[in-house]
Write a protein that holds these residues in place. Structure first.
Motif, PDB file in Angstrom:
ATOM      1  N   THR A  62      17.592 -31.916  18.028  1.00 47.74           N
ATOM      2  CA  THR A  62      19.007 -31.578  17.941  1.00 47.74           C
ATOM      3  C   THR A  62      19.484 -30.981  19.255  1.00 47.74           C
ATOM      4  OG1 THR A  62      20.662 -30.203  16.793  1.00 47.74           O
ATOM      5  CG2 THR A  62      18.441 -29.301  16.969  1.00 47.74           C
ATOM      6  N   THR A  63      20.772 -31.121  19.534  1.00 41.46           N
ATOM      7  CA  THR A  63      21.348 -30.474  20.719  1.00 41.46           C
ATOM      8  C   THR A  63      21.991 -29.143  20.358  1.00 41.46           C
ATOM      9  OG1 THR A  63      23.405 -31.717  20.402  1.00 41.46           O
ATOM     10  CG2 THR A  63      21.769 -32.664  21.917  1.00 41.46           C
ATOM     11  N   GLN A  64      21.923 -28.773  19.088  1.00 41.66           N
ATOM     12  CA  GLN A  64      22.510 -27.510  18.640  1.00 41.66           C
ATOM     13  C   GLN A  64      21.479 -26.390  18.728  1.00 41.66           C
ATOM     14  OE1 GLN A  64      25.832 -27.209  17.750  1.00 41.66           O
ATOM     15  NE2 GLN A  64      25.885 -29.328  18.474  1.00 41.66           N
ATOM     16  N   ALA A  65      21.877 -25.263  19.305  1.00 35.19           N
ATOM     17  CA  ALA A  65      20.980 -24.103  19.369  1.00 35.19           C
ATOM     18  C   ALA A  65      20.789 -23.533  17.971  1.00 35.19           C
ATOM     19  CB  ALA A  65      21.554 -23.039  20.298  1.00 35.19           C
ATOM     20  N   LYS A  66      19.658 -22.892  17.776  1.00 32.63           N
ATOM     21  CA  LYS A  66      19.342 -22.295  16.483  1.00 32.63           C
ATOM     22  C   LYS A  66      20.338 -21.196  16.129  1.00 32.63           C
ATOM     23  CE  LYS A  66      15.804 -19.471  14.225  1.00 32.63           C
ATOM     24  NZ  LYS A  66      14.412 -18.986  14.262  1.00 32.63           N
ATOM     25  N   GLU A  67      20.734 -21.144  14.867  1.00 31.01           N
ATOM     26  CA  GLU A  67      21.561 -20.045  14.370  1.00 31.01           C
ATOM     27  C   GLU A  67      20.638 -18.933  13.892  1.00 31.01           C
ATOM     28  OE1 GLU A  67      24.597 -20.973  11.596  1.00 31.01           O
ATOM     29  OE2 GLU A  67      25.341 -22.696  12.727  1.00 31.01           O
ATOM     30  N   LEU A  68      20.815 -17.754  14.444  1.00 33.10           N
ATOM     31  CA  LEU A  68      19.932 -16.639  14.142  1.00 33.10           C
ATOM     32  C   LEU A  68      20.295 -15.975  12.825  1.00 33.10           C
ATOM     33  CD1 LEU A  68      19.734 -14.922  17.652  1.00 33.10           C
ATOM     34  CD2 LEU A  68      17.988 -16.351  16.574  1.00 33.10           C
ATOM     35  N   SER A  69      19.268 -15.538  12.110  1.00 33.57           N
ATOM     36  CA  SER A  69      19.483 -14.732  10.907  1.00 33.57           C
ATOM     37  C   SER A  69      19.790 -13.296  11.335  1.00 33.57           C
ATOM     38  CB  SER A  69      18.240 -14.760  10.029  1.00 33.57           C
ATOM     39  OG  SER A  69      17.174 -14.084  10.683  1.00 33.57           O
ATOM     40  N   ALA A  70      20.216 -12.480  10.406  1.00 35.60           N
ATOM     41  CA  ALA A  70      20.504 -11.081  10.708  1.00 35.60           C
ATOM     42  C   ALA A  70      19.254 -10.361  11.213  1.00 35.60           C
ATOM     43  CB  ALA A  70      21.054 -10.380   9.465  1.00 35.60           C
ATOM     44  N   VAL A  71      18.116 -10.695  10.629  1.00 34.46           N
ATOM     45  CA  VAL A  71      16.842 -10.077  11.047  1.00 34.46           C
ATOM     46  C   VAL A  71      16.491 -10.491  12.476  1.00 34.46           C
ATOM     47  CG1 VAL A  71      14.355  -9.991  10.608  1.00 34.46           C
ATOM     48  CG2 VAL A  71      15.966  -9.902   8.692  1.00 34.46           C
ATOM     49  N   GLU A  72      16.697 -11.757  12.787  1.00 27.77           N
ATOM     50  CA  GLU A  72      16.388 -12.243  14.128  1.00 27.77           C
ATOM     51  C   GLU A  72      17.330 -11.648  15.171  1.00 27.77           C
ATOM     52  OE1 GLU A  72      14.535 -16.628  12.952  1.00 27.77           O
ATOM     53  OE2 GLU A  72      16.696 -16.350  13.122  1.00 27.77           O
ATOM     54  N   LYS A  73      18.599 -11.507  14.830  1.00 30.15           N
ATOM     55  CA  LYS A  73      19.547 -10.856  15.747  1.00 30.15           C
ATOM     56  C   LYS A  73      19.128  -9.422  16.026  1.00 30.15           C
ATOM     57  CE  LYS A  73      23.631 -13.595  14.461  1.00 30.15           C
ATOM     58  NZ  LYS A  73      24.956 -13.560  13.799  1.00 30.15           N
ATOM     59  N   GLN A  74      18.627  -8.750  14.991  1.00 24.38           N
ATOM     60  CA  GLN A  74      18.177  -7.374  15.144  1.00 24.38           C
ATOM     61  C   GLN A  74      16.977  -7.308  16.092  1.00 24.38           C
ATOM     62  OE1 GLN A  74      19.632  -4.650  14.070  1.00 24.38           O
ATOM     63  NE2 GLN A  74      18.058  -3.293  14.932  1.00 24.38           N
ATOM     64  N   LYS A  75      16.078  -8.272  15.988  1.00 24.21           N
ATOM     65  CA  LYS A  75      14.915  -8.314  16.875  1.00 24.21           C
ATOM     66  C   LYS A  75      15.343  -8.434  18.336  1.00 24.21           C
ATOM     67  CE  LYS A  75      11.433 -10.293  13.748  1.00 24.21           C
ATOM     68  NZ  LYS A  75      10.557 -11.462  13.483  1.00 24.21           N
ATOM     69  N   LEU A  76      16.327  -9.300  18.602  1.00 21.66           N
ATOM     70  CA  LEU A  76      16.807  -9.463  19.970  1.00 21.66           C
ATOM     71  C   LEU A  76      17.497  -8.204  20.472  1.00 21.66           C
ATOM     72  CD1 LEU A  76      18.218 -13.120  20.115  1.00 21.66           C
ATOM     73  CD2 LEU A  76      16.095 -12.254  21.086  1.00 21.66           C
ATOM     74  N   GLU A  77      18.239  -7.550  19.607  1.00 18.86           N
ATOM     75  CA  GLU A  77      18.912  -6.303  19.999  1.00 18.86           C
ATOM     76  C   GLU A  77      17.901  -5.212  20.316  1.00 18.86           C
ATOM     77  OE1 GLU A  77      21.601  -5.397  16.858  1.00 18.86           O
ATOM     78  OE2 GLU A  77      22.863  -7.161  17.214  1.00 18.86           O
ATOM     79  N   GLU A  78      16.828  -5.152  19.543  1.00 22.37           N
ATOM     80  CA  GLU A  78      15.806  -4.136  19.765  1.00 22.37           C
ATOM     81  C   GLU A  78      15.104  -4.317  21.107  1.00 22.37           C
ATOM     82  OE1 GLU A  78      13.191  -4.263  16.438  1.00 22.37           O
ATOM     83  OE2 GLU A  78      14.618  -3.272  15.068  1.00 22.37           O
TER      84      GLU A  78
END
Length: 283
Positions: free
Chosen positions: A10-26
């Motif tokens: 796919t050419t679409q980037a992955k949509e992050l879950s709330a948990v995954e967004k939190q991991k990136l923020e941390e």
């Protein structure tokens, strides 16, 4: 690792879950790697990769038998009657080039109609020594050498406009983003007009990116591992732009979503790679 289901392109980037967004923020909690340390990682890059191969020798990476499935261009087709030239950038200990060479030289292999001559380079002198000491290494079929692909060194080993196919598999991510264009320009000079560059590397939001802890982030999508080696995670758009701006046309370029099962740990491992084929323009 056993695949759980077919790969999804796919050419679409992955949509992050709330948990995954939190991991990136941390990951930002301790800020970015200090500039002096980031600069030292660049200075010590060759040393860190050499230590990696000293520690792991030829055990870390598995032979890449999948490459002929993903890149049919690596199969010698009947219309090519002359020997073609393939250049593997970042060859490591030869996990891509030796399976190809083995198929090419086997009586039953699909390479028997015509042959490749292989060039292979790596940043690590120790990795190149492992390649040269492999029983399959034959100077009449393969030339392995050490070089920094971000510099002009490679042109001392390979003539301009002489390479038919270049492979760059999980290589560019280990190089600082400021030098990406230098690498692509160098390879463009080596490839014949119409020559192909086959690319696979880490995609944005791959599991490995989400696993990094605070203190490992150097810059956006660029991280340092515990052993001092670095890893960058690519978007589809930036890779297309990188090649288009440096003398290539995009044939294919997409995220590869792969789910595999770690049999030893019984864990479902979702991976995201970026895979592309790029053709050197007739300039």
């Amino acid at each position: 690792m056993e695949p759980l289901e077919p790969d999804v392109f796919t050419t679409q980037a992955k949509e992050l879950s709330a948990v995954e967004k939190q991991k990136l923020e941390e990951q930002n909690k301790r800020g970015l790697v200090p500039e002096f340390k980031a600069n030292k990682l660049e200075i010590d890059a060759q040393r860190n990769w050499d230590i990696f191969y000293k520690r792991n020798e030829t055990r870390f990476f598995k032979d890449r038998h999948w490459t002929t499935r993903e890149f049919q261009e690596l199969l010698d087709q009947e219309e090519f009657h002359e020997k073609r030239t393939l250049f593997e950038v970042g060859c490591g200990v030869g996990n891509l080039v030796f399976p190809l060479l083995e198929e090419q030289t086997s009586e039953e292999g699909c390479f028997r109609n015509s042959r490749f001559f292989f060039y292979a380079c790596d940043f690590s002198p120790r990795a190149v020594e492992f390649v040269r000491s492999n029983p399959l290494y034959n100077p009449s079929q393969i030339s392995a050498f050490q070089c920094d692909i971000t510099t002009q060194q490679v042109h001392e080993h390979i003539p301009a406009n002489s390479v038919d196919i270049c492979t760059m598999i999980f290589v560019l991510s280990a190089i600082h983003p400021q030098k990406f264009a230098d690498v692509v320009q160098n390879l463009g000079k080596l490839l014949k007009p119409g020559g192909l560059l086959l690319f696979r590397d880490y995609g944005l939001y791959d599991m490995a990116q989400l696993r990094f802890k605070p203190g490992n982030k150097i810059a956006e999508n660029l991280y340092v591992r515990q052993d001092g080696t670095r890893s960058y995670f690519f978007t589809e758009e930036e890779v297309s732009k990188l090649f288009e701006e440096n003398g290539f046309e995009v044939i294919t370029n997409a995220y590869v979503h792969r789910r595999t099962l770690n049999l030893k740990e019984g864990v479902d491992v979702p991976r995201i790679f970026l895979q592309g084929k790029f053709r050197r323009k007739n300039l």
